[in-house]
Design an enzyme around this catalytic site. Sequence first.
Site, PDB file in Angstrom:
ATOM      1  N   CYS A 180      -0.239   0.151  -7.512  1.00 36.02           N
ATOM      2  CA  CYS A 180      -1.357   1.099  -7.620  1.00 36.02           C
ATOM      3  C   CYS A 180      -1.497   1.813  -6.283  1.00 36.02           C
ATOM      4  O   CYS A 180      -0.534   1.852  -5.497  1.00 36.02           O
ATOM      5  CB  CYS A 180      -2.645   0.391  -8.054  1.00 36.02           C
ATOM      6  SG  CYS A 180      -3.243  -0.844  -6.887  1.00 36.02           S
ATOM      7  N   ASN A 206      -3.570  -1.354  -3.624  1.00 33.50           N
ATOM      8  CA  ASN A 206      -3.132  -2.755  -3.816  1.00 33.50           C
ATOM      9  C   ASN A 206      -4.266  -3.748  -3.563  1.00 33.50           C
ATOM     10  O   ASN A 206      -4.044  -4.872  -3.103  1.00 33.50           O
ATOM     11  CB  ASN A 206      -1.905  -3.089  -2.954  1.00 33.50           C
ATOM     12  CG  ASN A 206      -1.212  -4.405  -3.326  1.00 33.50           C
ATOM     13  OD1 ASN A 206      -0.642  -5.075  -2.484  1.00 33.50           O
ATOM     14  ND2 ASN A 206      -1.272  -4.797  -4.571  1.00 33.50           N
ATOM     15  N   CYS A 263      -7.148  -3.505  -6.068  1.00 33.65           N
ATOM     16  CA  CYS A 263      -7.855  -3.605  -7.356  1.00 33.65           C
ATOM     17  C   CYS A 263      -6.884  -3.785  -8.524  1.00 33.65           C
ATOM     18  O   CYS A 263      -6.708  -4.883  -9.044  1.00 33.65           O
ATOM     19  CB  CYS A 263      -8.743  -2.378  -7.596  1.00 33.65           C
ATOM     20  SG  CYS A 263     -10.113  -2.234  -6.431  1.00 33.65           S
ATOM     21  N   ARG A 264      -6.249  -2.695  -8.941  1.00 34.33           N
ATOM     22  CA  ARG A 264      -5.510  -2.741 -10.209  1.00 34.33           C
ATOM     23  C   ARG A 264      -4.221  -3.541 -10.151  1.00 34.33           C
ATOM     24  O   ARG A 264      -3.962  -4.382 -11.026  1.00 34.33           O
ATOM     25  CB  ARG A 264      -5.205  -1.307 -10.678  1.00 34.33           C
ATOM     26  CG  ARG A 264      -6.455  -0.533 -11.064  1.00 34.33           C
ATOM     27  CD  ARG A 264      -6.184   0.946 -11.165  1.00 34.33           C
ATOM     28  NE  ARG A 264      -5.903   1.523  -9.848  1.00 34.33           N
ATOM     29  CZ  ARG A 264      -5.542   2.771  -9.631  1.00 34.33           C
ATOM     30  NH1 ARG A 264      -5.380   3.585 -10.674  1.00 34.33           N
ATOM     31  NH2 ARG A 264      -5.330   3.211  -8.409  1.00 34.33           N
ATOM     32  N   SER A 265      -3.367  -3.285  -9.141  1.00 31.62           N
ATOM     33  CA  SER A 265      -2.070  -3.994  -9.160  1.00 31.62           C
ATOM     34  C   SER A 265      -2.199  -5.483  -8.838  1.00 31.62           C
ATOM     35  O   SER A 265      -1.476  -6.282  -9.441  1.00 31.62           O
ATOM     36  CB  SER A 265      -1.020  -3.292  -8.293  1.00 31.62           C
ATOM     37  OG  SER A 265      -1.404  -3.201  -6.950  1.00 31.62           O
ATOM     38  N   ASP A 276      -8.656   4.127 -11.735  1.00 33.65           N
ATOM     39  CA  ASP A 276      -9.065   3.537 -10.465  1.00 33.65           C
ATOM     40  C   ASP A 276     -10.539   3.120 -10.544  1.00 33.65           C
ATOM     41  O   ASP A 276     -11.405   3.968 -10.725  1.00 33.65           O
ATOM     42  CB  ASP A 276      -8.865   4.614  -9.383  1.00 33.65           C
ATOM     43  CG  ASP A 276      -9.162   4.109  -7.990  1.00 33.65           C
ATOM     44  OD1 ASP A 276      -9.717   3.001  -7.865  1.00 33.65           O
ATOM     45  OD2 ASP A 276      -8.849   4.830  -7.043  1.00 33.65           O
TER      46      ASP A 276
HETATM   47  P1  4NP Z   1      -6.469   0.323  -6.327  1.00 28.27           P
HETATM   48  O1  4NP Z   1      -7.933   0.899  -6.001  1.00 28.27           O
HETATM   49  O2  4NP Z   1      -5.496   1.459  -6.149  1.00 28.27           O
HETATM   50  O3  4NP Z   1      -6.608  -0.105  -7.750  1.00 28.27           O
HETATM   51  O4  4NP Z   1      -6.242  -0.827  -5.367  1.00 28.27           O
HETATM   52  C1  4NP Z   1      -8.237   1.544  -4.802  1.00 28.27           C
HETATM   53  C2  4NP Z   1      -8.607   0.820  -3.705  1.00 28.27           C
HETATM   54  C3  4NP Z   1      -8.940   1.462  -2.519  1.00 28.27           C
HETATM   55  C4  4NP Z   1      -8.880   2.840  -2.458  1.00 28.27           C
HETATM   56  C5  4NP Z   1      -8.495   3.565  -3.555  1.00 28.27           C
HETATM   57  C6  4NP Z   1      -8.164   2.919  -4.721  1.00 28.27           C
HETATM   58  N1  4NP Z   1      -9.254   3.496  -1.276  1.00 28.27           N
HETATM   59  O5  4NP Z   1      -9.260   4.734  -1.267  1.00 28.27           O
HETATM   60  O6  4NP Z   1      -9.533   2.844  -0.258  1.00 28.27           O
END
Ligand code: 4NP
Length: 160
Positions: free
Chosen positions: A10, A13, A15-17, A130
């Site tokens: 994702c 790294n 939340c989703r992955s 996201d």
């Molecule tokens: P992820 O979510 O891609 O599912 O881990 C996010 C976590 C942090 C951010 C964006 C998306 N960020 O912009 O910090």
Amino acid sequence: MAEQRLLFVCLGNICRSPAAEGVFLHLIAQAGLEDRFVVDSAGTGGWHVGNPADRRMRAAAERRGIHLPSRARQIELADFSSFDRILTMDDDNLQAVRALAAELGSRPGLALVEPMTSHCRRFGDQEVPDPYYGGEQGFEHVLDLLEDACSGLLETLTRD
Ligand code: 4NP
């Protein structure tokens, strides 16, 4: 059968992955198939390198009995040789991973890159959205999608 190596990707790294990694690990533990897979996750961005998964994501997963062990890291070119499949969460991740893969050209033996939602059986969503800036419900929807996609993926990979 040879071990299969899966990398979930994702943006951050956190939340989703890591949730995809945890859900898949949970499913293979339940099925007694741990020795058939190597499972990891990474982000296309490097802002959260070394961090555990987001506490909201971990709490939502724990409520379903799913542990998220991962620490964030950024995807690197070596991952295309170390893994058989790279599963991306949304269209931006897919484009970013494809752009990285293009640096390697079309060598044989590189990972297959595909959207995670292509393995969903129940949900018609094209992306795992996201959840970072949204509310509680976003984390639940991510887990609903990932449980569906991970079970579809496991079924596909153990079909033969
Ligand atoms: P992820 O979510 O891609 O599912 O881990 C996010 C976590 C942090 C951010 C964006 C998306 N960020 O912009 O910090």
